[in-house]
Structure formats: C-alpha cells, structure tokens
Write a protein that holds these residues in place. Structure first.
Motif, PDB file in Angstrom:
ATOM      1  N   ASP A   1      95.041  30.010  43.419  1.00  0.00           N
ATOM      2  CA  ASP A   1      93.758  30.621  43.770  1.00  0.00           C
ATOM      3  C   ASP A   1      92.806  30.602  42.582  1.00  0.00           C
ATOM      4  N   ALA A   2      93.326  30.973  41.407  1.00  0.00           N
ATOM      5  CA  ALA A   2      92.487  30.993  40.201  1.00  0.00           C
ATOM      6  C   ALA A   2      92.050  29.586  39.824  1.00  0.00           C
ATOM      7  N   ILE A   3      92.961  28.619  39.958  1.00  0.00           N
ATOM      8  CA  ILE A   3      92.635  27.232  39.624  1.00  0.00           C
ATOM      9  C   ILE A   3      91.564  26.685  40.566  1.00  0.00           C
ATOM     10  N   VAL A   4      91.701  26.978  41.845  1.00  0.00           N
ATOM     11  CA  VAL A   4      90.709  26.525  42.825  1.00  0.00           C
ATOM     12  C   VAL A   4      89.345  27.127  42.506  1.00  0.00           C
ATOM     13  N   ASN A   5      89.322  28.390  42.125  1.00  0.00           N
ATOM     14  CA  ASN A   5      88.063  29.051  41.782  1.00  0.00           C
ATOM     15  C   ASN A   5      87.409  28.392  40.568  1.00  0.00           C
ATOM     16  N   ILE A   6      88.207  28.103  39.539  1.00  0.00           N
ATOM     17  CA  ILE A   6      87.681  27.431  38.349  1.00  0.00           C
ATOM     18  C   ILE A   6      87.161  26.048  38.722  1.00  0.00           C
ATOM     19  N   GLU A   7      87.939  25.323  39.516  1.00  0.00           N
ATOM     20  CA  GLU A   7      87.565  23.975  39.943  1.00  0.00           C
ATOM     21  C   GLU A   7      86.220  23.984  40.670  1.00  0.00           C
ATOM     22  N   ARG A   8      86.060  24.900  41.604  1.00  0.00           N
ATOM     23  CA  ARG A   8      84.824  24.948  42.378  1.00  0.00           C
ATOM     24  C   ARG A   8      83.642  25.404  41.531  1.00  0.00           C
TER      25      ARG A   8
END
Length: 210
Positions: free
Chosen positions: A69-76
């Motif tokens: 979830d945190a990685i997806v947020n950073i990615e976006r």
C-alpha cells in the motif's frame, strides 16, 4: 522515481516500464545498449552521494508484501500517469529476480511510520536493472535516495553494472545520477508512451569507491 525529492515536475525520475521477456521492446533495448549518443561524454567519477545531505538515521530494510500500500502510494505520488499498476508492483514480490527495498520512517523520531521511499531492481547474472526509485516528496532532500543506491551497490559485488533509463528532459534526475557516478550510455528514441526519448545511464560497480 528519484531520490532527493523528486526530480521532474512530479518529483521523480522515470526508470523503466515492465517489458515481457523476449518482446520487441526488450530486443530493441538490448540493441541500443552498445551505442552512445553522439556528443555524449562520460561523467567524471565521483564518490556515490558526495555533496548530498545525508539522513540522520538508517531505517533501510527489505520490502515485504505488507509494504505494498505504501509503495503504491509513493509510486502514484511520484510518477502520476506513468505509475505502474498496483498488480504489477505486487507481482514483484513473487519474482526471484526482483529485489524490493524500503526506507521506513521512525515513528519515535518523526511522528510517522511506514515506508517513505522504495527501490526496485531486477537482477541478472552480471547486471542490475534499476526499475523504480522513489521517495515521498515530504521526505525529499534527506539523502534517502542516495542511501538506497549505496545499499544497492554495496550488496552487489558479484555484478558489474547498474543500468537505468530516465527521461531526456529530466535534467535534475540525470544530474543526480551523474553525481552518484552514473555515465550516459545511449539514447532510446520514443521510449516513453508520450513519445519522449530515454537516456540510458550506467554505473560500474567493480572498483567503485564507497
């Protein structure tokens, strides 16, 4: 994605898009690796991370599925319209050739917890492909990206090079990688979905000062 706070209008360096093994795009990449853009010069080798403010504590660890979830947020946040899909990022945890590392905030010191930066690389027999590197904009310019790259280099003594791709227009990101010790290797015309060219950069691990 990039360290130190996001170089480009979205605060990131775009590295690579997922490409199926054996695809035409993959073949094209291999073919262009041997060429150097006309007029390109090799960057002067510097000690990785020189002249960059460093973070005060080390909170680096191997990424786990629970960090998705945190990685997806950073990615976006960093990549916007060019961000990888959640399912593509999730799949990386199941690939034997993929390595995910995260920088986790220390709640006691910073009032937040969880991953605020991450790095994804693909490993081959003698080469590393740096796929994604991103840091939350609020954690920019604290040396997190530099520390992630240093960690990648220090763990890969058996491999000779790290390669990545960055948008030609992303001068800040290119300058960051040059400061770390990456050299310009080649130009890939129309590499990105919007038609922009990509600059291929490479870092030689063996004999690199750390």
């Amino acid at each position: 994605m990039v360290p130190e706070g996001a170089y480009s209008d979205t605060h990131v360096t775009e590295i690579m898009r997922p490409v199926a093994k054996g695809s035409a795009a993959s073949t094209s990449r291999t073919a262009t690796m041997a060429s150097r853009p006309q007029g390109a010069s090799r960057a002067r080798r510097r000690s990785p991370g020189s002249s960059i403010t460093q973070v005060s504590c080390r909170s680096l660890r191997r990424g786990v599925v629970e960090d998705l979830d945190a990685i997806v947020n950073i990615e976006r946040t960093c990549f916007g319209a060019s961000a990888w899909k959640e399912e593509d990022l999730a799949a990386q945890f199941g690939h034997s050739f993929a390595r995910v590392w995260v920088w986790e905030a220390d709640e006691c010191k910073h009032g937040v917890s969880g991953a605020v930066g991450f790095m994804l690389s693909w490993q081959t027999e003698d080469q590393i492909q740096l796929m994604r590197l991103g840091v939350e904009p609020g954690w920019a310019r604290r040396g997190i990206g530099t520390e992630l790259l240093k960690h990648l280099v220090s763990r890969e003594e058996r491999r000779s090079t790290i390669t990545l791709e960055v948008r030609q227009s992303n001068e800040s990101a290119r300058a960051f990688y040059e400061k770390f010790g990456f050299d310009t290797l080649a130009l890939r015309s129309g590499y990105y979905n919007d038609g922009e060219d990509a600059i291929v950069m490479q870092y030689e691990i063996r004999g690199s000062p750390l």
